[in-house]
Design an enzyme around this catalytic site. Structure first.
Site, PDB file in Angstrom:
ATOM      1  N   LEU A 244      -8.541  -3.325   1.345  1.00 44.22           N
ATOM      2  CA  LEU A 244      -7.420  -4.104   0.828  1.00 44.22           C
ATOM      3  C   LEU A 244      -6.958  -3.558  -0.520  1.00 44.22           C
ATOM      4  O   LEU A 244      -5.775  -3.636  -0.859  1.00 44.22           O
ATOM      5  CB  LEU A 244      -7.852  -5.559   0.665  1.00 44.22           C
ATOM      6  N   SER A 245      -7.898  -2.986  -1.262  1.00 45.26           N
ATOM      7  CA  SER A 245      -7.554  -2.533  -2.612  1.00 45.26           C
ATOM      8  C   SER A 245      -6.505  -1.425  -2.633  1.00 45.26           C
ATOM      9  O   SER A 245      -5.955  -1.104  -3.672  1.00 45.26           O
ATOM     10  CB  SER A 245      -8.812  -2.072  -3.349  1.00 45.26           C
ATOM     11  N   LYS A 246      -6.261  -0.841  -1.475  1.00 45.06           N
ATOM     12  CA  LYS A 246      -5.206   0.179  -1.423  1.00 45.06           C
ATOM     13  C   LYS A 246      -3.832  -0.466  -1.568  1.00 45.06           C
ATOM     14  O   LYS A 246      -2.851   0.195  -1.889  1.00 45.06           O
ATOM     15  CB  LYS A 246      -5.279   0.930  -0.090  1.00 45.06           C
ATOM     16  N   ARG A 247      -3.749  -1.758  -1.237  1.00 46.07           N
ATOM     17  CA  ARG A 247      -2.450  -2.425  -1.337  1.00 46.07           C
ATOM     18  C   ARG A 247      -2.185  -2.751  -2.799  1.00 46.07           C
ATOM     19  O   ARG A 247      -2.978  -3.377  -3.458  1.00 46.07           O
ATOM     20  CB  ARG A 247      -2.398  -3.734  -0.532  1.00 46.07           C
TER      21      ARG A 247
END
Length: 488
Positions: A244-247
């Site tokens: 999720l941290s890529k978002r």
RNA sequence: GGCCCCUUCGUCUAGCGGCCUAGGAUGCCACCCUUUCAAGGUGGAGACACGGGUUCGAGUCCCGUAGGGGCUACCA
């Protein structure tokens, strides 16, 4: 016990980081220890001004209090790595002098070639001769400091969440400790800081697990007592694919609803901090006793890093809507009013607090987020003089026609007019009798009035709504609806 | 590719060898309540990835396979 959250100042605070921080904070609080915030700004290219304020803002909002940090100060500062450069340089030098690290003069181009050939850095300066080094030194050639990783054997790391993890040393490269600009890399900086800041438990995301053996070797070379380590699972996208941290900002989920990821987006979406905290602590950890709703204070009493589930989890965002609605339902009505007021004002309404206080109980079971107040009850706060009758498709209920609708409205007027009390129960009783008398169902009559007075298909209960609007205004609106339905 | 981690209902999870005909929550469906929407109540469908072991007995231990995630930078 001393734990820390050590983000890089690369922009707005992400929910994934908050979750990691939450676990570290919960653990520190559970044991009566300290929670430290340290800013890791050793990558000059990626640092973004204002990041620290955003991080602090997120923690303040959630109520995660920091004991030591750049704003709070503390006995082990400074808490910003760029202000501690000398320390890292000192220890990098110490490692070189004691044979644990070495200077590497490979150029960016050489490195690129090695990478292209596969295998990464070939350790070409690990055993360079003194003569060669002196020559480069004399020329003032730029260099980095690399750690001498053992070439054989293995390194075992103890992780609080998954037990012992073994790595073959030959798999690891001679990592850069100090960059050519004199700044340390994460590998060196965090160890020096965690040591001098007396951190007892290092919590960080699992993506750090592969470099865990490197860190162990560095700690050992420095001869410092190691803290405990806990590699936390990460949040995956709601569909389970990818971190999720890529978002970098909210996005549309499978159901079309937007999925918040930044602290500010949770605030803007109308989520309550207590609900967000409850939501986050239920991912990868659970309260026990099949209890889903609990306070942070209760969680602190039970939290243990050892109980954290090692598996990554898909971000269960739909559950937050439910939790948030539960928190809104349980909220103190006065507190809810305080939350709702600025939202209504931001939407352009002039909020009368007395009126808001009367509406709040009607809203409490109907709001999933505080934002929902606008479409649900904004009409209470609009300029009543400007109210216009809704179009026929809203006014005319299912299985009804214009004529019947007009009839109901027309007939309602004298009934409501004749009421001594405009209290909702009184209206209900009278209108129930009226509906029976004219042969319509309650729903048809009540729904028609709802649309007429609120202008909406969905609203708080009709009679409660009319009670707040008052007799005069309610009747005025009914007449307005009548006119729009059957223009004279 | 190499290395590491992970694997229970769609999803978040309970389960740390017998208490499991696998529990809770959410989401979904149905019914009840009902003036809309909610809330609430009741019920339902829904999972131990697969294959080998170990054991009297495995969701729980071991190995393998598959799948997922991560790392493989002078980023963190």
């Amino acid at each position: 016990m001393r734990t820390r959250y050590a983000p890089s100042p690369t922009g707005p605070q992400h929910i994934g980081g908050i979750r990691s921080a939450l676990f570290a904070w919960l653990y520190a609080r559970r044991h009566g220890g300290q929670f430290i915030l340290r800013i890791e700004d050793t990558d000059r290219k990626r640092s973004i001004p204002g990041s620290v304020e955003m991080i602090l803002g997120a923690f303040d909002w959630l109520g995660i209090d920091i004991d030591e940090g750049p704003r709070e100060g503390g006995a082990y500062g400074p808490y910003v790595q760029s202000e501690r450069l000398e320390l890292y340089q000192t220890w990098a030098k110490w490692l070189v002098e004691n044979g644990f690290a070495y200077k590497c003069y490979a150029t960016a181009q050489e490195l690129a070639e090695m990478r292209k050939a596969g295998g990464g850095y070939d350790r070409r300066y690990r055993d360079a001769s003194n003569a060669e080094i002196n020559k480069l030194e004399a020329r003032g050639a730029p260099y980095v400091v690399r750690f001498k990783m053992p070439l054989t054997g293995s390194t075992i790391g103890a992780d609080m969440i998954r037990g012992e993890v073994e790595f073959a040393n030959e798999q690891l490269q001679d990592a850069v400790l100090l960059k050519s600009d004199g700044y340390p890399t994460y590998h060196l900086a965090h160890i020096v800081d965690d040591h001098f800041m007396k951190i007892s438990h290092i919590t960080r995301a699992v993506e750090w697990l592969p470099s865990f053996p490197l860190h162990i070797r560095i700690w050992n070379a420095l001869g410092w007592a190691k803290p405990q380590f806990a590699h936390l699972p990460v949040l995956l996208n709601p569909n389970g694919k990818g971190k999720l941290s890529k978002r970098k900002e909210q996005f549309a989920g499978a159901d079309g609803k937007s999925v918040p990821v930044l602290a500010q987006e949770f605030i803007d979406a109308g989520y309550l901090p207590a609900a967000v905290l409850n939501f986050l602590s239920n991912i990868g950890w659970n309260f026990g006793d099949d209890k889903e709703i609990f306070t942070t204070a209760q969680a602190i009493k039970r939290f243990d890093l050892r109980d954290v589930n090692p598996a990554n989890s898909a971000y269960p965002i739909a559950k937050l809507d439910w939790l948030n609605s539960q928190y809104i339902q349980r909220a103190d009505a006065a507190q809810l009013c305080r939350l709702l007021k600025p939202i209504l004002e931001e939407a352009g309404y002039a909020v009368d607090e007395t009126r808001l206080a009367r509406a709040a109980p009607l809203l409490q079971v109907r709001l999933k987020s505080t934002r929902d107040v606008v479409p649900m009850a904004g009409f209470f706060f609009a300029d009543w003089a400007l109210f216009e009758a809704p179009p026929a498709d809203i006014l005319v209920q299912r299985k009804m026609d214009g004529e019947g609708t007009a009839g109901i409205l027309r007939g309602s007027i004298p009934v409501l007019q004749g009421l001594d009390s405009f209290e909702h129960d009184t209206q209900y009783a009278a209108m129930q009798d009226y509906a029976k008398a004219i042969g319509y169902k309650n729903g048809q009559v009540f729904g028609t009035l709802r649309a007429a007075v609120s202008g909406q298909k969905v609203s708080p209960p009709t009679f409660e709504t009319m009670e707040i609007l008052g007799k005069e205004e309610s009747l005025r609106r009914i007449k307005l609806a009548l006119q729009s339905l059957a223009p004279a």
